[in-house]
Write a protein that holds these residues in place. Sequence first.
Motif, short mmCIF file in Angstrom:
data_model
loop_
_atom_site.label_atom_id
_atom_site.label_comp_id
_atom_site.label_asym_id
_atom_site.label_seq_id
_atom_site.Cartn_x
_atom_site.Cartn_y
_atom_site.Cartn_z
N GLU A 66 0.83 -1.21 0.00
CA GLU A 66 0.00 0.00 0.00
C GLU A 66 0.87 1.26 0.00
O GLU A 66 0.53 2.25 -0.68
N GLU A 67 1.98 1.24 0.74
CA GLU A 67 2.89 2.38 0.74
C GLU A 67 3.50 2.59 -0.64
O GLU A 67 3.60 3.72 -1.13
N PHE A 68 3.94 1.49 -1.26
CA PHE A 68 4.56 1.58 -2.59
C PHE A 68 3.56 2.11 -3.61
O PHE A 68 3.91 2.91 -4.48
N LEU A 69 2.31 1.66 -3.51
CA LEU A 69 1.27 2.14 -4.43
C LEU A 69 1.04 3.63 -4.24
O LEU A 69 0.89 4.38 -5.22
N LYS A 70 0.98 4.08 -3.00
CA LYS A 70 0.73 5.50 -2.73
C LYS A 70 1.86 6.37 -3.28
O LYS A 70 1.61 7.40 -3.92
N THR A 71 3.10 5.95 -3.07
CA THR A 71 4.23 6.75 -3.53
C THR A 71 4.28 6.81 -5.05
O THR A 71 4.49 7.88 -5.64
N THR A 72 4.09 5.67 -5.72
CA THR A 72 4.11 5.68 -7.19
C THR A 72 2.95 6.53 -7.72
O THR A 72 3.12 7.28 -8.69
N THR A 73 1.80 6.45 -7.07
CA THR A 73 0.65 7.25 -7.49
C THR A 73 0.96 8.74 -7.35
O THR A 73 0.64 9.54 -8.24
N ASP A 74 1.59 9.12 -6.24
CA ASP A 74 1.94 10.53 -6.01
C ASP A 74 2.90 11.04 -7.09
O ASP A 74 2.74 12.16 -7.61
N ILE A 75 3.89 10.24 -7.42
CA ILE A 75 4.86 10.64 -8.45
C ILE A 75 4.16 10.76 -9.81
O ILE A 75 4.38 11.73 -10.55
N PHE A 76 3.32 9.79 -10.13
CA PHE A 76 2.59 9.83 -11.40
C PHE A 76 1.70 11.08 -11.47
O PHE A 76 1.61 11.73 -12.52
N ASN A 77 1.03 11.39 -10.38
CA ASN A 77 0.14 12.57 -10.38
C ASN A 77 0.93 13.85 -10.61
O ASN A 77 0.46 14.76 -11.32
N LYS A 78 2.13 13.95 -10.03
CA LYS A 78 2.96 15.13 -10.24
C LYS A 78 3.33 15.31 -11.71
O LYS A 78 3.50 16.43 -12.19
N GLU A 79 3.45 14.19 -12.42
CA GLU A 79 3.87 14.21 -13.81
C GLU A 79 2.70 14.15 -14.79
O GLU A 79 2.91 14.02 -16.00
N ASN A 80 1.47 14.20 -14.27
CA ASN A 80 0.28 14.03 -15.11
C ASN A 80 0.34 12.71 -15.90
O ASN A 80 -0.09 12.63 -17.05
N PHE A 81 0.93 11.72 -15.27
CA PHE A 81 1.07 10.39 -15.86
C PHE A 81 -0.19 9.60 -15.52
O PHE A 81 -0.58 9.53 -14.35
N PRO A 82 -0.89 9.02 -16.49
CA PRO A 82 -2.12 8.29 -16.19
C PRO A 82 -1.87 7.11 -15.25
O PRO A 82 -0.96 6.32 -15.48
N ILE A 83 -2.65 7.04 -14.20
CA ILE A 83 -2.49 5.97 -13.22
C ILE A 83 -2.88 4.64 -13.88
O ILE A 83 -3.98 4.52 -14.42
N PRO A 84 -1.99 3.64 -13.86
CA PRO A 84 -2.33 2.35 -14.47
C PRO A 84 -3.60 1.77 -13.85
O PRO A 84 -3.89 2.01 -12.66
N LYS A 85 -4.34 1.01 -14.62
CA LYS A 85 -5.54 0.35 -14.10
C LYS A 85 -5.13 -0.73 -13.10
O LYS A 85 -5.69 -0.85 -12.02
N GLY A 86 -4.12 -1.51 -13.48
CA GLY A 86 -3.63 -2.54 -12.58
C GLY A 86 -4.72 -3.48 -12.13
O GLY A 86 -5.52 -3.97 -12.94
N PHE A 87 -4.81 -3.68 -10.80
CA PHE A 87 -5.80 -4.59 -10.23
C PHE A 87 -6.49 -3.92 -9.06
O PHE A 87 -5.92 -3.06 -8.40
N SER A 88 -7.73 -4.32 -8.81
CA SER A 88 -8.53 -3.65 -7.79
C SER A 88 -9.43 -4.66 -7.09
O SER A 88 -9.29 -5.88 -7.28
N ASP A 89 -10.37 -4.14 -6.31
CA ASP A 89 -11.28 -5.00 -5.56
C ASP A 89 -12.08 -5.95 -6.45
O ASP A 89 -12.50 -7.02 -6.01
N GLU A 90 -12.28 -5.56 -7.72
CA GLU A 90 -13.05 -6.42 -8.62
C GLU A 90 -12.28 -7.67 -9.02
O GLU A 90 -12.86 -8.60 -9.59
N ASP A 91 -10.99 -7.72 -8.70
CA ASP A 91 -10.16 -8.87 -9.06
C ASP A 91 -9.98 -9.86 -7.91
O ASP A 91 -9.24 -10.84 -8.05
#
Length: 344
Positions: A66-91
């Motif tokens: 969860e920490e790794f996901l949050k940090t990568t998400t924060d970096i992506f948001n700073k760069e306007n990089f689209p957050i990957p779909k990856g996997f979620s509760d539906e999986d």
Amino acid sequence: MDMMKPIKLGSNKTEITEKLTSAEMGKLWATYMGNSMAKCILSYYLQHVEDKDIKTLLENALKLSEEFLKTTTDIFNKENFPIPKGFSDEDVNLGAPRLFQDEFYVHYLKYTSKAGMSIYNVAIPLVFRKDVQDFFRYCMESTMDLMEQIKEILMNKGLINKPPLIPVPEKVEFVHEDFLNGYFGHVRPLHALEIAHLYDVLENNATSKALIMAFSQVVKDQAIRKLFERGKDIITKNNENYIKKLHEENLPSPSSLDDLVTASTFAPFSEKIMLFHKMDMFTIKLRTFGNALAVNGRHDIGLIYTNALIKNSSFVQDAAKIMIKNGWFEQPPLAVDREKLASD
């Protein structure tokens, strides 16, 4: 140990205002994908674990993901990089019956921690931006801390044996012409690095086989089931070759984990995440074979790894085809398609 002397060049080349390089994008993307999958898998494991120590281990691993996901998400948001779909509760279906015994979770975490460290270890020399560099150092260090907890539980609970013991050399020696022999003439005993990698591959395969056996037991899509069964056969036949080489030297091999899979046929995971997971695990095997081949000296061992590499590569290719056919294969960041630009 003396600290290294500091070097101060006054450079601003690693400031976070710099754009992400291709290496930084690629490794951050892979980290996000892997940890979004791990969050789903570990959340399910926590629904059934009974052993208190193993539960704490799973909670620690989930917290890291969860920490790794949050940090990568924060970096992506700073760069306007689209957050990957990856996997979620539906999986993941957290209400699914137990598919594994508690002991399996520890072996699984050791396998996936090795996989994570291989990503972070390769990333560290390739990344330059300060925030990304600090992030991957944290990933590596925290995963190493988790690995220490994993090994402590495995040893204290008697769930694993250490790699085989061999004698300490009596003196320094240099090899002779028969060093590379594997089929003809005098065949020397396995050296320490060959033993280490045979043991490592077998240890990884024990976890991989149990997981693919469980997935083939619960998956409904016949094409995926058939692929999983093929993957299980590949692992079984490869293991026979590795075990034979160790046993020829009267050395032990890691135990199978097949008995740690329950009889449940109710899928706790989506077919997408199961297929991605096994494709990823077989991809990691290719890296493992490369590491083993790099230190191997015997022709017979080299041929075993080369054949295994071909079969595992074929599995990855066929898994990728099914992922693409079902619209599940998420595309990593790409370089500019210059030919397409020229034709527009």
